[in-house]
Design an enzyme around this catalytic site. Structure first.
Site, PDB file in Angstrom:
ATOM      1  N   ASP A 152       0.824  -1.203   0.000  1.00 31.82           N
ATOM      2  CA  ASP A 152       0.000   0.000   0.000  1.00 31.82           C
ATOM      3  C   ASP A 152       0.864   1.262   0.000  1.00 31.82           C
ATOM      4  O   ASP A 152       1.957   1.276   0.575  1.00 31.82           O
ATOM      5  CB  ASP A 152      -0.908  -0.033   1.237  1.00 31.82           C
ATOM      6  CG  ASP A 152      -2.110   0.885   1.083  1.00 31.82           C
ATOM      7  OD1 ASP A 152      -2.370   1.356  -0.044  1.00 31.82           O
ATOM      8  OD2 ASP A 152      -2.786   1.136   2.088  1.00 31.82           O
ATOM      9  N   GLY A 153       0.340   2.309  -0.634  1.00 32.84           N
ATOM     10  CA  GLY A 153       0.991   3.617  -0.572  1.00 32.84           C
ATOM     11  C   GLY A 153       1.503   4.142  -1.902  1.00 32.84           C
ATOM     12  O   GLY A 153       2.107   5.224  -1.949  1.00 32.84           O
ATOM     13  N   GLY A 195      -0.189   5.379  -4.435  1.00 32.59           N
ATOM     14  CA  GLY A 195      -0.879   6.617  -4.818  1.00 32.59           C
ATOM     15  C   GLY A 195      -0.338   7.806  -4.041  1.00 32.59           C
ATOM     16  O   GLY A 195      -0.064   8.873  -4.616  1.00 32.59           O
ATOM     17  N   HIS A 216       2.386   3.363  -9.088  1.00 35.78           N
ATOM     18  CA  HIS A 216       2.318   1.920  -9.349  1.00 35.78           C
ATOM     19  C   HIS A 216       3.562   1.466 -10.110  1.00 35.78           C
ATOM     20  O   HIS A 216       4.098   0.389  -9.853  1.00 35.78           O
ATOM     21  CB  HIS A 216       1.053   1.577 -10.141  1.00 35.78           C
ATOM     22  CG  HIS A 216      -0.217   1.849  -9.395  1.00 35.78           C
ATOM     23  ND1 HIS A 216      -0.374   1.554  -8.058  1.00 35.78           N
ATOM     24  CD2 HIS A 216      -1.390   2.424  -9.778  1.00 35.78           C
ATOM     25  CE1 HIS A 216      -1.586   1.906  -7.661  1.00 35.78           C
ATOM     26  NE2 HIS A 216      -2.217   2.448  -8.684  1.00 35.78           N
ATOM     27  N   SER A 255     -10.388  -7.689  -5.366  1.00 36.34           N
ATOM     28  CA  SER A 255     -11.697  -7.760  -6.038  1.00 36.34           C
ATOM     29  C   SER A 255     -12.359  -6.376  -6.018  1.00 36.34           C
ATOM     30  O   SER A 255     -13.146  -6.047  -6.900  1.00 36.34           O
ATOM     31  CB  SER A 255     -12.628  -8.734  -5.317  1.00 36.34           C
ATOM     32  OG  SER A 255     -11.939  -9.852  -4.826  1.00 36.34           O
ATOM     33  N   TRP A 304     -11.575  -2.981  -8.790  1.00 37.34           N
ATOM     34  CA  TRP A 304     -12.258  -2.662 -10.055  1.00 37.34           C
ATOM     35  C   TRP A 304     -13.003  -1.351  -9.938  1.00 37.34           C
ATOM     36  O   TRP A 304     -13.309  -0.711 -10.943  1.00 37.34           O
ATOM     37  CB  TRP A 304     -13.255  -3.762 -10.434  1.00 37.34           C
ATOM     38  CG  TRP A 304     -12.634  -5.082 -10.760  1.00 37.34           C
ATOM     39  CD1 TRP A 304     -12.694  -6.215 -10.004  1.00 37.34           C
ATOM     40  CD2 TRP A 304     -11.862  -5.437 -11.927  1.00 37.34           C
ATOM     41  NE1 TRP A 304     -12.007  -7.241 -10.618  1.00 37.34           N
ATOM     42  CE2 TRP A 304     -11.493  -6.794 -11.811  1.00 37.34           C
ATOM     43  CE3 TRP A 304     -11.447  -4.737 -13.064  1.00 37.34           C
ATOM     44  CZ2 TRP A 304     -10.730  -7.472 -12.765  1.00 37.34           C
ATOM     45  CZ3 TRP A 304     -10.687  -5.402 -14.022  1.00 37.34           C
ATOM     46  CH2 TRP A 304     -10.334  -6.748 -13.864  1.00 37.34           C
ATOM     47  N   ARG A 318     -12.011   1.415  -8.819  1.00 36.65           N
ATOM     48  CA  ARG A 318     -11.154   2.600  -8.969  1.00 36.65           C
ATOM     49  C   ARG A 318     -11.450   3.271 -10.316  1.00 36.65           C
ATOM     50  O   ARG A 318     -12.064   2.643 -11.186  1.00 36.65           O
ATOM     51  CB  ARG A 318      -9.691   2.199  -8.904  1.00 36.65           C
ATOM     52  CG  ARG A 318      -9.312   1.757  -7.509  1.00 36.65           C
ATOM     53  CD  ARG A 318      -7.830   1.650  -7.320  1.00 36.65           C
ATOM     54  NE  ARG A 318      -7.564   1.404  -5.914  1.00 36.65           N
ATOM     55  CZ  ARG A 318      -6.412   1.643  -5.317  1.00 36.65           C
ATOM     56  NH1 ARG A 318      -5.390   2.109  -5.997  1.00 36.65           N
ATOM     57  NH2 ARG A 318      -6.260   1.401  -4.023  1.00 36.65           N
ATOM     58  N   LEU A 331      11.646 -20.156  -5.009  1.00 38.96           N
ATOM     59  CA  LEU A 331      10.684 -19.291  -4.309  1.00 38.96           C
ATOM     60  C   LEU A 331       9.336 -19.369  -5.017  1.00 38.96           C
ATOM     61  O   LEU A 331       9.274 -19.299  -6.246  1.00 38.96           O
ATOM     62  CB  LEU A 331      11.177 -17.833  -4.348  1.00 38.96           C
ATOM     63  CG  LEU A 331      10.199 -16.757  -3.866  1.00 38.96           C
ATOM     64  CD1 LEU A 331       9.979 -16.856  -2.345  1.00 38.96           C
ATOM     65  CD2 LEU A 331      10.709 -15.348  -4.196  1.00 38.96           C
ATOM     66  N   GLU A 360       1.749 -13.719  12.042  1.00 40.08           N
ATOM     67  CA  GLU A 360       2.160 -12.529  12.787  1.00 40.08           C
ATOM     68  C   GLU A 360       1.902 -11.318  11.883  1.00 40.08           C
ATOM     69  O   GLU A 360       2.138 -11.383  10.671  1.00 40.08           O
ATOM     70  CB  GLU A 360       3.653 -12.605  13.136  1.00 40.08           C
ATOM     71  CG  GLU A 360       3.996 -13.751  14.069  1.00 40.08           C
ATOM     72  CD  GLU A 360       3.382 -13.596  15.457  1.00 40.08           C
ATOM     73  OE1 GLU A 360       3.273 -12.458  15.950  1.00 40.08           O
ATOM     74  OE2 GLU A 360       2.998 -14.632  16.040  1.00 40.08           O
TER      75      GLU A 360
HETATM   76  C1  FPP Z   1      -1.999  -0.035  -3.466  1.00 41.13           C
HETATM   77  O1  FPP Z   1      -1.563   1.295  -3.345  1.00 41.13           O
HETATM   78  C2  FPP Z   1      -1.404  -0.684  -4.635  1.00 41.13           C
HETATM   79  C3  FPP Z   1      -2.085  -1.294  -5.652  1.00 41.13           C
HETATM   80  C4  FPP Z   1      -3.562  -1.386  -5.688  1.00 41.13           C
HETATM   81  C5  FPP Z   1      -1.371  -1.870  -6.815  1.00 41.13           C
HETATM   82  C6  FPP Z   1      -0.150  -2.680  -6.517  1.00 41.13           C
HETATM   83  C7  FPP Z   1       0.596  -2.883  -7.757  1.00 41.13           C
HETATM   84  C8  FPP Z   1       1.928  -2.785  -7.868  1.00 41.13           C
HETATM   85  C9  FPP Z   1       2.860  -2.563  -6.748  1.00 41.13           C
HETATM   86  C10 FPP Z   1       2.487  -2.896  -9.240  1.00 41.13           C
HETATM   87  C11 FPP Z   1       3.371  -4.029  -9.521  1.00 41.13           C
HETATM   88  C12 FPP Z   1       2.907  -5.362  -9.114  1.00 41.13           C
HETATM   89  C13 FPP Z   1       3.251  -6.511  -9.746  1.00 41.13           C
HETATM   90  C14 FPP Z   1       3.044  -7.796  -9.037  1.00 41.13           C
HETATM   91  C15 FPP Z   1       3.845  -6.529 -11.097  1.00 41.13           C
HETATM   92  P1  FPP Z   1      -2.635   2.472  -3.440  1.00 41.13           P
HETATM   93  O2  FPP Z   1      -2.823   2.817  -4.874  1.00 41.13           O
HETATM   94  O3  FPP Z   1      -3.883   2.066  -2.728  1.00 41.13           O
HETATM   95  O4  FPP Z   1      -1.913   3.634  -2.678  1.00 41.13           O
HETATM   96  P2  FPP Z   1      -2.575   4.776  -1.753  1.00 41.13           P
HETATM   97  O5  FPP Z   1      -3.159   4.063  -0.563  1.00 41.13           O
HETATM   98  O6  FPP Z   1      -1.425   5.649  -1.395  1.00 41.13           O
HETATM   99  O7  FPP Z   1      -3.621   5.473  -2.589  1.00 41.13           O
END
Ligand code: FPP
Length: 245
Positions: free
Chosen positions: A18-19, A21, A35, A64, A67, A69, A129, A205
């Site tokens: 997360d993070g 954006g 992203h 899920s 979508w 967004r 892995l 954990e």
């Molecule tokens: C959440 O951050 C992130 C996502 C919904 C997308 C995750 C995708 C990637 C890291 C791209 C690469 C992944 C692979 C496996 C190739 P957010 O958009 O919710 O951030 P925010 O909370 O700051 O708005």
């Protein structure tokens, strides 16, 4: 005799990345910029797990609920996944990484789905892995899907409904063939699970960090593992019982 695995190193790590954006917003750039930056952190996490001998890494790439967004962000993410598969699979395969996309893949465009299936098939014999990428995934979906598959198997006469216990239901969930989840990491400051791996989280954990996903580096992951190594995992037993082995 094979060396006993170090219990202080998690065998299975799951990450809510997360993070992205907010990372982009801090730089006055569109969310998709975040992203793209997040992909680098994915590479870092894979390298880290390979170095530490972690058996499975499960990443929440698209829920899920994602979508809903803005359409431009959803299509940018789809494009990013497509390109990431094309660009990264050779190297991942070379490093012995087995890729698996987990979730309801039916919702994706045929081209993307074909690439996902191709990457899974090509890397299916690798053992260094397990990299599980959760896409169109939800923990409740996983449990409901397992229940439906189990009911179908019971209807085929493979077992009776009375025999449908936790262990058997578990065998129908997405990651049943992999080590139990040891460590759940969420970056970006929120302290919630967001419908990720609900079944598998039972004895995991939990580790939360304020670091935004694109800023995650080896040191940040090492801190999570150090923290994990200090935890006492009791599985319902007392501390004294754990100490006595
Ligand atoms: C959440 O951050 C992130 C996502 C919904 C997308 C995750 C995708 C990637 C890291 C791209 C690469 C992944 C692979 C496996 C190739 P957010 O958009 O919710 O951030 P925010 O909370 O700051 O708005």
């Amino acid at each position: 005799m094979a060396a006993k695995p170090d219990a202080r190193v998690p065998r299975h790590i799951a990450i809510v990345m997360d993070g992205n954006g907010r990372w982009a917003k801090q730089r006055l750039r569109p969310r998709t910029f975040g992203h793209h930056a997040g992909q680098k952190a994915v590479r870092t996490a894979v390298e880290f797990c390979l170095q530490r001998g972690v058996a499975s890494l499960t990443l929440f790439a698209f829920s899920s609920e994602n979508w809903s967004r803005p359409a431009t962000e959803v299509s940018a993410l789809m494009e990013l996944f497509l390109k990431a598969i094309d660009r990264e699979v050779d190297e991942l395969h070379g490093n012995g990484v087995r890729i698996r996309f987990v979730g309801d893949l039916e919702a994706f465009a045929p081209e993307l789905r074909a690439r996902m299936l191709g990457a899974m098939e090509r890397t299916s014999g690798n053992i260094a892995l397990n990299m599980n990428v959760a896409v169109n995934y939800g923990g409740r979906w996983d449990i409901a899907n397992a229940a439906r598959l189990a009911a179908e198997a019971a209807a085929r006469g493979e077992f009776s409904l009375a025999e449908l216990d936790e262990q058997r239901l578990n065998s129908f969930t997405c990651l049943a063939d992999q080590p139990p989840l040891d460590l759940f990491i969420r970056t970006g400051g929120e302290r919630r699970v967001s419908n990720f791996l609900l079944w598998q989280l039972a004895y995991a954990e939990l580790y939360f960090t304020d670091t935004l996903w694109p800023d995650v580096d080896q040191a940040c992951l090492a801190e999570a593992l150090d923290d994990y190594a200090r935890r006492e995992r009791r599985y319902g037993r007392t501390g004294e019982q754990v100490a006595a082995g």
